[in-house]
Design a protein around this motif. Structure first.
Motif, PDB file in Angstrom:
ATOM      1  N   GLU A 141     -51.873 -19.176 -73.081  1.00 28.78           N
ATOM      2  CA  GLU A 141     -50.857 -18.302 -73.697  1.00 28.78           C
ATOM      3  C   GLU A 141     -51.050 -16.832 -73.347  1.00 28.78           C
ATOM      4  O   GLU A 141     -50.085 -16.083 -73.242  1.00 28.78           O
TER       5      GLU A 141
ATOM      6  N   PHE B 163     -46.228 -13.245 -72.588  1.00 29.28           N
ATOM      7  CA  PHE B 163     -45.531 -13.780 -71.407  1.00 29.28           C
ATOM      8  C   PHE B 163     -44.117 -14.194 -71.783  1.00 29.28           C
ATOM      9  O   PHE B 163     -43.899 -14.728 -72.875  1.00 29.28           O
ATOM     10  N   SER B 164     -43.172 -13.925 -70.886  1.00 23.87           N
ATOM     11  CA  SER B 164     -41.836 -14.463 -71.105  1.00 23.87           C
ATOM     12  C   SER B 164     -41.249 -14.920 -69.763  1.00 23.87           C
ATOM     13  O   SER B 164     -41.741 -14.542 -68.691  1.00 23.87           O
ATOM     14  N   LYS B 165     -40.217 -15.754 -69.860  1.00 26.86           N
ATOM     15  CA  LYS B 165     -39.624 -16.325 -68.638  1.00 26.86           C
ATOM     16  C   LYS B 165     -38.295 -15.636 -68.312  1.00 26.86           C
ATOM     17  O   LYS B 165     -37.679 -15.054 -69.192  1.00 26.86           O
ATOM     18  N   ASN B 166     -37.867 -15.778 -67.088  1.00 23.26           N
ATOM     19  CA  ASN B 166     -36.534 -15.287 -66.659  1.00 23.26           C
ATOM     20  C   ASN B 166     -36.179 -13.873 -67.067  1.00 23.26           C
ATOM     21  O   ASN B 166     -35.367 -13.699 -67.961  1.00 23.26           O
ATOM     22  N   PRO B 167     -36.677 -12.829 -66.466  1.00 25.03           N
ATOM     23  CA  PRO B 167     -37.686 -12.850 -65.413  1.00 25.03           C
ATOM     24  C   PRO B 167     -39.079 -13.100 -66.000  1.00 25.03           C
ATOM     25  O   PRO B 167     -39.290 -12.889 -67.201  1.00 25.03           O
ATOM     26  N   LYS B 168     -39.995 -13.532 -65.112  1.00 25.38           N
ATOM     27  CA  LYS B 168     -41.356 -13.809 -65.578  1.00 25.38           C
ATOM     28  C   LYS B 168     -42.088 -12.475 -65.777  1.00 25.38           C
ATOM     29  O   LYS B 168     -42.405 -11.785 -64.803  1.00 25.38           O
ATOM     30  N   THR B 169     -42.308 -12.145 -67.047  1.00 28.68           N
ATOM     31  CA  THR B 169     -42.966 -10.859 -67.324  1.00 28.68           C
ATOM     32  C   THR B 169     -44.152 -11.058 -68.267  1.00 28.68           C
ATOM     33  O   THR B 169     -44.267 -12.102 -68.932  1.00 28.68           O
TER      34      THR B 169
ATOM     35  N   LEU C  90     -45.854 -13.448 -61.393  1.00 30.32           N
ATOM     36  CA  LEU C  90     -44.957 -12.742 -62.320  1.00 30.32           C
ATOM     37  C   LEU C  90     -43.943 -11.920 -61.516  1.00 30.32           C
ATOM     38  O   LEU C  90     -44.220 -11.483 -60.401  1.00 30.32           O
ATOM     39  N   ASP C  91     -42.772 -11.712 -62.113  1.00 31.54           N
ATOM     40  CA  ASP C  91     -41.757 -10.857 -61.485  1.00 31.54           C
ATOM     41  C   ASP C  91     -41.988  -9.396 -61.841  1.00 31.54           C
ATOM     42  O   ASP C  91     -41.612  -8.497 -61.106  1.00 31.54           O
TER      43      ASP C  91
END
Ligand SMILES: CC(C)(COP(=O)(O)OP(=O)(O)OC[C@H]1O[C@@H](n2cnc3c(N)ncnc32)[C@H](O)[C@@H]1OP(=O)(O)O)[C@@H](O)C(=O)NCCC(=O)NCCS
Length: 183
Positions: free
Chosen positions: A69, A92-98, A132-133
């Motif tokens: 996590e 962490f989060s998705k779309n974008p991966k940050t 990551l983006d």
């Protein structure tokens, strides 16, 4: 995201390693010393005021690492095991991966380019290994050292973004683009 086995990272002067229970005195110092924390705001639940809080923090970190996590590294000089600072990525989060980066360093070791060296490794790890983006950083607007460190590493101030929890914070972002000088 997979943090197994724990990704220990070395640079010219530093070892970024897993934190362990024996680091709890240094963690207590880093998280409770007034000078280090002058610009850092934390929720009550993340405040460290005793050795027992520091031990709990290390256990919680371990649980988060095991669950993939979030991850945090203890910073040591390569030839000395003592913890001199920490750096980590979380939220962490998705779309974008940050994800969000955070760091602290014992004042005895500040202004020697140490966090610059550590942050470069974590940027490299975040973009090359975690793919990551983008990396974000929240820092108090008066925190000159942190602002300089972020700007030096290509982070851009996002004037329009606000930290709703802590309005004195400003928000920086670093995009994973070929413009970032990895090597
Ligand atoms: C922010 C922090 C980690 C920087 O670590 P550091 O190892 O001292 O930073 P570096 O030596 O790598 O310096 C990076 C840049 O910031 C500049 N800098 C460092 N401390 C500074 C200060 N107090 N005032 C102005 N600039 C400063 C350095 O000169 C360097 O820029 P340069 O190469 O152009 O000279 C450290 O000051 C710290 O631990 N502060 C307390 C915790 C904290 O505020 N964490 C951030 C929470 S968001």
């Amino acid at each position: 995201m997979n943090f197994k086995p724990f990704p220990e990272i070395k640079s010219e002067r530093l070892l970024l390693r897993r934190m362990k229970e024996s680091d709890c005195e240094e963690i207590l110092f880093l998280r409770s010393d007034k000078n280090i924390n002058i610009y850092i705001e934390r929720p009550e639940s993340r405040k460290i005021r005793s050795i027992s809080d520091a031990e709990k923090m290390i256990k919680n970190l371990d649980t988060s690492i095991e669950a993939n996590e979030s991850i945090a590294w203890g910073i040591s000089l390569k030839n000395e095991p003592q913890l001199i600072g920490t750096i980590g990525i979380r939220n962490f989060s998705k779309n974008p991966k940050t994800a969000e980066v955070g760091y602290d360093l014992n004042p005895k070791f500040q202004r020697k380019g140490i966090m610059n060296e550590a942050l470069k490794m974590i940027i490299h790890f975040s973009f090359k290994e975690l793919k990551l983006d983008q990396i974000e950083a929240f820092t108090h607007s008066d925190n000159k050292a942190s602002r300089k460190l972020l700007e030096k590493n290509g982070f851009q101030l996002q004037e329009k973004r606000k930290d709703l929890d802590y309005p004195s914070n400003i928000v920086f972002e670093l995009e994973n683009s070929s413009k970032y000088p990895f090597d």
